[in-house]
Design a protein around this motif. Structure first.
Motif, short mmCIF file in Angstrom:
data_model
loop_
_atom_site.label_atom_id
_atom_site.label_comp_id
_atom_site.label_asym_id
_atom_site.label_seq_id
_atom_site.Cartn_x
_atom_site.Cartn_y
_atom_site.Cartn_z
N GLY A 226 0.79 -1.24 0.00
CA GLY A 226 0.00 0.00 0.00
C GLY A 226 0.82 1.28 0.00
N SER A 227 2.12 1.17 0.29
CA SER A 227 2.95 2.38 0.38
C SER A 227 3.59 2.77 -0.95
N VAL A 228 3.49 1.89 -1.95
CA VAL A 228 4.15 2.13 -3.24
C VAL A 228 3.18 2.80 -4.21
N PRO A 229 3.62 3.85 -4.92
CA PRO A 229 2.73 4.45 -5.92
C PRO A 229 2.26 3.40 -6.93
N ARG A 230 0.99 3.54 -7.35
CA ARG A 230 0.42 2.56 -8.27
C ARG A 230 -0.22 3.27 -9.46
N ALA A 231 -0.04 2.68 -10.63
CA ALA A 231 -0.68 3.20 -11.84
C ALA A 231 -1.44 2.05 -12.50
N PHE A 232 -2.54 2.39 -13.16
CA PHE A 232 -3.32 1.38 -13.87
C PHE A 232 -3.42 1.78 -15.33
N ILE A 233 -3.17 0.84 -16.23
CA ILE A 233 -3.34 1.09 -17.66
C ILE A 233 -4.59 0.35 -18.13
N VAL A 234 -5.58 1.14 -18.52
CA VAL A 234 -6.87 0.61 -18.96
C VAL A 234 -6.78 0.23 -20.44
N CYS A 235 -7.27 -0.96 -20.78
CA CYS A 235 -7.36 -1.38 -22.18
C CYS A 235 -8.84 -1.47 -22.54
N THR A 236 -9.29 -0.56 -23.40
CA THR A 236 -10.73 -0.36 -23.58
C THR A 236 -11.45 -1.54 -24.23
N GLU A 237 -10.76 -2.29 -25.09
CA GLU A 237 -11.44 -3.38 -25.81
C GLU A 237 -11.08 -4.76 -25.26
N ASP A 238 -10.61 -4.78 -24.02
CA ASP A 238 -10.24 -6.05 -23.39
C ASP A 238 -11.51 -6.87 -23.14
N LEU A 239 -11.56 -8.09 -23.66
CA LEU A 239 -12.72 -8.96 -23.43
C LEU A 239 -12.44 -9.99 -22.33
N ALA A 240 -11.18 -10.10 -21.92
CA ALA A 240 -10.83 -11.06 -20.86
C ALA A 240 -11.07 -10.43 -19.48
N ILE A 241 -10.50 -9.24 -19.27
CA ILE A 241 -10.80 -8.46 -18.06
C ILE A 241 -11.54 -7.21 -18.56
N PRO A 242 -12.86 -7.30 -18.67
CA PRO A 242 -13.62 -6.25 -19.36
C PRO A 242 -13.47 -4.89 -18.69
N LEU A 243 -13.72 -3.86 -19.49
CA LEU A 243 -13.57 -2.48 -19.04
C LEU A 243 -14.27 -2.23 -17.71
N GLU A 244 -15.49 -2.72 -17.57
CA GLU A 244 -16.24 -2.45 -16.32
C GLU A 244 -15.52 -3.05 -15.12
N TYR A 245 -14.85 -4.21 -15.32
CA TYR A 245 -14.14 -4.81 -14.20
C TYR A 245 -12.83 -4.07 -13.92
N GLN A 246 -12.18 -3.59 -14.97
CA GLN A 246 -10.99 -2.75 -14.78
C GLN A 246 -11.37 -1.52 -13.94
N LEU A 247 -12.51 -0.90 -14.28
CA LEU A 247 -12.95 0.30 -13.56
C LEU A 247 -13.34 -0.01 -12.12
N PHE A 248 -13.94 -1.19 -11.91
CA PHE A 248 -14.26 -1.62 -10.54
C PHE A 248 -12.98 -1.70 -9.70
N MET A 249 -11.93 -2.30 -10.26
CA MET A 249 -10.67 -2.45 -9.51
C MET A 249 -10.03 -1.08 -9.22
N ILE A 250 -10.09 -0.19 -10.21
CA ILE A 250 -9.53 1.15 -10.04
C ILE A 250 -10.23 1.85 -8.88
N GLN A 251 -11.55 1.74 -8.86
CA GLN A 251 -12.38 2.33 -7.80
C GLN A 251 -12.06 1.69 -6.45
N ASN A 252 -11.92 0.36 -6.45
CA ASN A 252 -11.74 -0.40 -5.23
C ASN A 252 -10.37 -0.17 -4.59
N VAL A 253 -9.34 -0.08 -5.42
CA VAL A 253 -7.97 -0.03 -4.90
C VAL A 253 -7.51 1.40 -4.67
N GLY A 254 -7.83 2.28 -5.63
CA GLY A 254 -7.31 3.65 -5.58
C GLY A 254 -5.93 3.68 -6.22
#
Length: 261
Positions: free
Chosen positions: A199-227
Protein backbone atom coordinates in the motif's frame (compact mmCIF):
# COMPACT_ATOMS: atom_id res chain seq x y z
CA UNK A 1 22.70 17.09 -21.91
CA UNK A 2 24.61 13.84 -21.27
CA UNK A 3 24.05 13.72 -17.53
CA UNK A 4 20.34 14.48 -17.90
CA UNK A 5 20.00 11.50 -20.21
CA UNK A 6 21.59 9.28 -17.59
CA UNK A 7 19.09 10.41 -14.99
CA UNK A 8 16.29 9.47 -17.36
CA UNK A 9 17.34 5.82 -17.55
CA UNK A 10 14.85 3.63 -15.76
CA UNK A 11 14.86 -0.06 -15.02
CA UNK A 12 11.64 -1.69 -16.20
CA UNK A 13 10.76 -5.16 -14.93
CA UNK A 14 8.02 -6.73 -17.05
CA UNK A 15 5.91 -9.54 -15.59
CA UNK A 16 3.69 -11.70 -17.82
CA UNK A 17 0.24 -13.08 -17.04
CA UNK A 18 -1.07 -16.64 -16.69
CA UNK A 19 -0.06 -19.20 -19.36
CA UNK A 20 2.29 -16.63 -20.94
CA UNK A 21 6.01 -15.92 -20.52
CA UNK A 22 8.75 -13.35 -21.04
CA UNK A 23 8.28 -13.84 -24.80
CA UNK A 24 5.09 -11.76 -24.86
CA UNK A 25 7.11 -8.54 -24.31
CA UNK A 26 9.19 -8.98 -27.47
CA UNK A 27 7.78 -5.83 -29.12
CA UNK A 28 7.91 -3.60 -26.04
CA UNK A 29 11.39 -4.52 -24.76
CA UNK A 30 13.36 -3.15 -27.77
CA UNK A 31 11.26 0.04 -27.75
CA UNK A 32 12.11 0.70 -24.10
CA UNK A 33 15.76 -0.22 -24.65
CA UNK A 34 16.15 2.04 -27.67
CA UNK A 35 14.87 4.88 -25.44
CA UNK A 36 17.84 4.15 -23.15
CA UNK A 37 16.08 2.16 -20.45
CA UNK A 38 17.18 -1.08 -18.83
CA UNK A 39 14.59 -3.84 -19.27
CA UNK A 40 14.30 -7.16 -17.46
CA UNK A 41 11.74 -9.67 -18.68
CA UNK A 42 11.43 -12.86 -16.72
CA UNK A 43 9.63 -16.18 -16.81
CA UNK A 44 7.76 -17.01 -13.64
CA UNK A 45 8.02 -20.62 -12.44
CA UNK A 46 6.60 -23.16 -14.95
CA UNK A 47 6.17 -20.35 -17.52
CA UNK A 48 7.90 -19.63 -20.82
CA UNK A 49 11.34 -21.26 -20.79
CA UNK A 50 11.33 -22.01 -17.04
CA UNK A 51 11.93 -25.76 -16.74
CA UNK A 52 9.56 -26.53 -13.87
CA UNK A 53 6.07 -27.95 -14.48
CA UNK A 54 3.00 -26.26 -13.00
CA UNK A 55 2.12 -29.59 -11.29
CA UNK A 56 5.24 -29.13 -9.13
CA UNK A 57 4.38 -25.61 -7.99
CA UNK A 58 2.34 -25.59 -4.78
CA UNK A 59 2.05 -21.95 -3.76
CA UNK A 60 1.64 -18.56 -5.31
CA UNK A 61 4.85 -17.29 -3.72
CA UNK A 62 6.74 -20.27 -5.15
CA UNK A 63 5.34 -19.36 -8.58
CA UNK A 64 6.55 -15.77 -8.05
CA UNK A 65 10.09 -16.75 -6.95
CA UNK A 66 11.99 -15.52 -10.04
CA UNK A 67 10.56 -12.02 -9.53
CA UNK A 68 11.22 -12.02 -5.78
CA UNK A 69 14.76 -13.28 -6.38
CA UNK A 70 15.37 -10.50 -8.91
CA UNK A 71 14.18 -7.77 -6.54
CA UNK A 72 16.29 -9.23 -3.77
CA UNK A 73 19.38 -8.72 -5.96
CA UNK A 74 18.56 -5.08 -6.85
CA UNK A 75 20.90 -2.73 -4.92
CA UNK A 76 19.15 -0.97 -2.04
CA UNK A 77 19.68 2.47 -3.59
CA UNK A 78 17.91 1.49 -6.82
CA UNK A 79 14.22 1.38 -7.70
CA UNK A 80 12.50 -0.39 -10.55
CA UNK A 81 9.36 0.31 -12.54
CA UNK A 82 7.40 -2.90 -12.03
CA UNK A 83 4.86 -3.75 -14.73
CA UNK A 84 2.40 -6.61 -14.26
CA UNK A 85 0.04 -7.79 -16.99
CA UNK A 86 -3.24 -9.58 -16.26
CA UNK A 87 -2.67 -12.17 -13.49
CA UNK A 88 0.84 -10.68 -13.20
CA UNK A 89 -0.76 -7.88 -11.17
CA UNK A 90 -0.81 -10.24 -8.20
CA UNK A 91 2.86 -11.15 -8.71
CA UNK A 92 3.94 -7.51 -8.70
CA UNK A 93 1.73 -6.84 -5.66
CA UNK A 94 3.58 -9.58 -3.75
CA UNK A 95 6.92 -8.10 -4.84
CA UNK A 96 5.79 -4.60 -3.74
CA UNK A 97 4.71 -6.06 -0.39
CA UNK A 98 8.11 -7.65 0.20
CA UNK A 99 10.35 -4.94 -1.33
CA UNK A 100 8.41 -1.65 -1.18
CA UNK A 101 11.64 0.37 -0.99
CA UNK A 102 12.85 -1.06 -4.32
CA UNK A 103 9.79 -0.22 -6.43
CA UNK A 104 9.33 3.33 -7.75
CA UNK A 105 5.88 2.55 -9.15
CA UNK A 106 3.79 -0.57 -9.71
CA UNK A 107 2.04 -0.51 -13.08
CA UNK A 108 -1.04 -2.70 -13.50
CA UNK A 109 -1.57 -3.32 -17.21
CA UNK A 110 -5.22 -4.42 -17.41
CA UNK A 111 -4.14 -6.50 -14.43
CA UNK A 112 -5.72 -7.96 -11.32
CA UNK A 113 -5.09 -5.37 -8.62
CA UNK A 114 -5.50 -6.40 -4.98
CA UNK A 115 -6.39 -3.99 -2.17
CA UNK A 116 -5.32 -3.92 1.49
CA UNK A 117 -8.83 -4.46 2.94
CA UNK A 118 -9.44 -7.99 1.66
CA UNK A 119 -7.60 -11.26 1.08
CA UNK A 120 -5.30 -11.31 -1.98
CA UNK A 121 -7.82 -13.68 -3.61
CA UNK A 122 -10.70 -11.16 -3.33
CA UNK A 123 -10.06 -9.56 -6.72
CA UNK A 124 -10.14 -13.02 -8.38
CA UNK A 125 -13.26 -14.10 -6.46
CA UNK A 126 -15.15 -10.99 -7.54
CA UNK A 127 -14.03 -11.61 -11.11
CA UNK A 128 -15.24 -15.24 -10.96
CA UNK A 129 -18.64 -14.10 -9.67
CA UNK A 130 -19.05 -11.88 -12.73
CA UNK A 131 -17.63 -14.35 -15.24
CA UNK A 132 -19.83 -17.30 -16.19
CA UNK A 133 -18.00 -20.55 -16.82
CA UNK A 134 -19.12 -20.38 -20.47
CA UNK A 135 -17.01 -17.22 -20.91
CA UNK A 136 -13.86 -19.33 -20.55
CA UNK A 137 -14.80 -21.11 -23.82
CA UNK A 138 -12.29 -23.93 -24.46
CA UNK A 139 -9.98 -23.16 -21.54
CA UNK A 140 -9.14 -26.39 -19.70
CA UNK A 141 -9.25 -26.56 -15.91
CA UNK A 142 -7.92 -29.55 -14.00
CA UNK A 143 -7.32 -30.39 -10.34
CA UNK A 144 -3.62 -30.73 -9.49
CA UNK A 145 -2.53 -31.30 -5.91
CA UNK A 146 -3.77 -28.42 -3.79
CA UNK A 147 -4.68 -26.22 -6.77
CA UNK A 148 -6.48 -26.03 -10.09
CA UNK A 149 -4.47 -25.72 -13.30
CA UNK A 150 -5.67 -23.70 -16.25
CA UNK A 151 -4.73 -23.85 -19.91
CA UNK A 152 -6.16 -21.36 -22.40
CA UNK A 153 -7.76 -22.96 -25.45
CA UNK A 154 -7.26 -21.56 -28.99
CA UNK A 155 -10.81 -20.16 -29.11
CA UNK A 156 -10.36 -18.35 -25.81
CA UNK A 157 -7.05 -16.93 -27.05
CA UNK A 158 -8.47 -15.71 -30.36
CA UNK A 159 -11.85 -14.47 -29.09
CA UNK A 160 -11.01 -13.02 -25.66
CA UNK A 161 -7.28 -12.22 -25.56
CA UNK A 162 -5.96 -11.64 -29.08
CA UNK A 163 -9.06 -10.54 -30.97
CA UNK A 164 -7.46 -7.26 -32.16
CA UNK A 165 -3.81 -8.40 -32.15
CA UNK A 166 -1.88 -9.44 -35.28
CA UNK A 167 -2.64 -13.01 -36.35
CA UNK A 168 1.11 -13.80 -36.13
CA UNK A 169 1.05 -13.03 -32.40
CA UNK A 170 -1.93 -15.28 -31.91
CA UNK A 171 -0.01 -18.05 -33.73
CA UNK A 172 3.04 -17.38 -31.56
CA UNK A 173 0.91 -17.64 -28.42
CA UNK A 174 -0.61 -20.95 -29.50
CA UNK A 175 2.87 -22.46 -29.75
CA UNK A 176 4.31 -20.92 -26.56
CA UNK A 177 1.59 -20.84 -23.90
CA UNK A 178 1.81 -23.34 -21.05
CA UNK A 179 -0.62 -24.53 -18.38
CA UNK A 180 -0.77 -22.23 -15.37
CA UNK A 181 -2.86 -21.65 -12.25
CA UNK A 182 -4.58 -18.78 -10.47
CA UNK A 183 -3.56 -20.35 -7.12
CA UNK A 184 -6.98 -19.44 -5.70
CA UNK A 185 -6.80 -22.05 -2.96
CA UNK A 186 -3.46 -20.69 -1.74
CA UNK A 187 -4.35 -17.00 -2.12
CA UNK A 188 -7.51 -17.35 0.00
CA UNK A 189 -5.26 -18.47 2.87
CA UNK A 190 -2.75 -15.60 2.60
CA UNK A 191 -2.99 -12.55 4.80
CA UNK A 192 -3.95 -9.19 3.31
CA UNK A 193 -1.33 -7.05 1.64
CA UNK A 194 -0.32 -4.31 4.06
CA UNK A 195 -0.58 -0.51 3.94
CA UNK A 196 3.11 -0.30 4.93
CA UNK A 197 4.24 -2.69 2.19
CA UNK A 198 2.20 -2.94 -0.99
CA UNK A 199 0.00 0.00 0.00
CA UNK A 200 2.95 2.38 0.38
CA UNK A 201 4.15 2.13 -3.24
CA UNK A 202 2.73 4.45 -5.92
CA UNK A 203 0.42 2.56 -8.27
CA UNK A 204 -0.68 3.20 -11.84
CA UNK A 205 -3.32 1.38 -13.87
CA UNK A 206 -3.34 1.09 -17.66
CA UNK A 207 -6.87 0.61 -18.96
CA UNK A 208 -7.36 -1.38 -22.18
CA UNK A 209 -10.73 -0.36 -23.58
CA UNK A 210 -11.44 -3.38 -25.81
CA UNK A 211 -10.24 -6.05 -23.39
CA UNK A 212 -12.72 -8.96 -23.43
CA UNK A 213 -10.83 -11.06 -20.86
CA UNK A 214 -10.80 -8.46 -18.06
CA UNK A 215 -13.62 -6.25 -19.36
CA UNK A 216 -13.57 -2.48 -19.04
CA UNK A 217 -16.24 -2.45 -16.32
CA UNK A 218 -14.14 -4.81 -14.20
CA UNK A 219 -10.99 -2.75 -14.78
CA UNK A 220 -12.95 0.30 -13.56
CA UNK A 221 -14.26 -1.62 -10.54
CA UNK A 222 -10.67 -2.45 -9.51
CA UNK A 223 -9.53 1.15 -10.04
CA UNK A 224 -12.38 2.33 -7.80
CA UNK A 225 -11.74 -0.40 -5.23
CA UNK A 226 -7.97 -0.03 -4.90
CA UNK A 227 -7.31 3.65 -5.58
CA UNK A 228 -4.53 4.53 -8.02
CA UNK A 229 -2.16 7.50 -8.23
CA UNK A 230 -2.41 7.40 -12.00
CA UNK A 231 -4.82 5.94 -14.56
CA UNK A 232 -3.88 5.89 -18.25
CA UNK A 233 -6.12 4.59 -21.02
CA UNK A 234 -5.11 2.89 -24.26
CA UNK A 235 -8.01 3.00 -26.67
CA UNK A 236 -8.73 0.23 -29.16
CA UNK A 237 -6.55 -2.42 -27.57
CA UNK A 238 -7.44 -5.97 -26.60
CA UNK A 239 -6.08 -7.78 -23.53
CA UNK A 240 -2.62 -8.14 -25.09
CA UNK A 241 -1.70 -4.45 -25.26
CA UNK A 242 2.03 -5.22 -25.58
CA UNK A 243 1.30 -7.03 -28.86
CA UNK A 244 -1.75 -5.14 -30.05
CA UNK A 245 -0.59 -1.55 -29.39
CA UNK A 246 3.10 -1.72 -28.39
CA UNK A 247 3.86 1.89 -29.28
CA UNK A 248 0.92 3.26 -27.26
CA UNK A 249 1.93 1.05 -24.34
CA UNK A 250 5.51 2.32 -24.61
CA UNK A 251 4.23 5.93 -24.55
CA UNK A 252 2.04 5.22 -21.51
CA UNK A 253 4.90 3.60 -19.59
CA UNK A 254 7.26 6.47 -20.46
CA UNK A 255 4.67 8.92 -19.15
CA UNK A 256 4.19 6.99 -15.87
CA UNK A 257 7.93 6.37 -15.35
CA UNK A 258 8.81 10.02 -15.94
CA UNK A 259 6.39 11.01 -13.21
CA UNK A 260 7.17 8.39 -10.56
CA UNK A 261 10.63 6.95 -11.21
Amino acid sequence: MGSENCIDKKHFVLVHGACHGAWCWYKLKPRLESAGHKVTVLDLVASGANMKKIEDVDTFSQYTEPLLFLLDTIPSNEKVVLVGHSFGGLNIALAMEKFPEKVAVGVFLTAFAPDVEHHPSYVLEKYSERTPLAAWLDTEFAPSGNKTTMFFGPNFLSDKLYQLSPIEDFELAKTLIRPSSLFMEDLTKQKNFSKEGYGSVPRAFIVCTEDLAIPLEYQLFMIQNVGFNEVVEIKGTDHMAMLCKPQELFDSLQQIATKYA
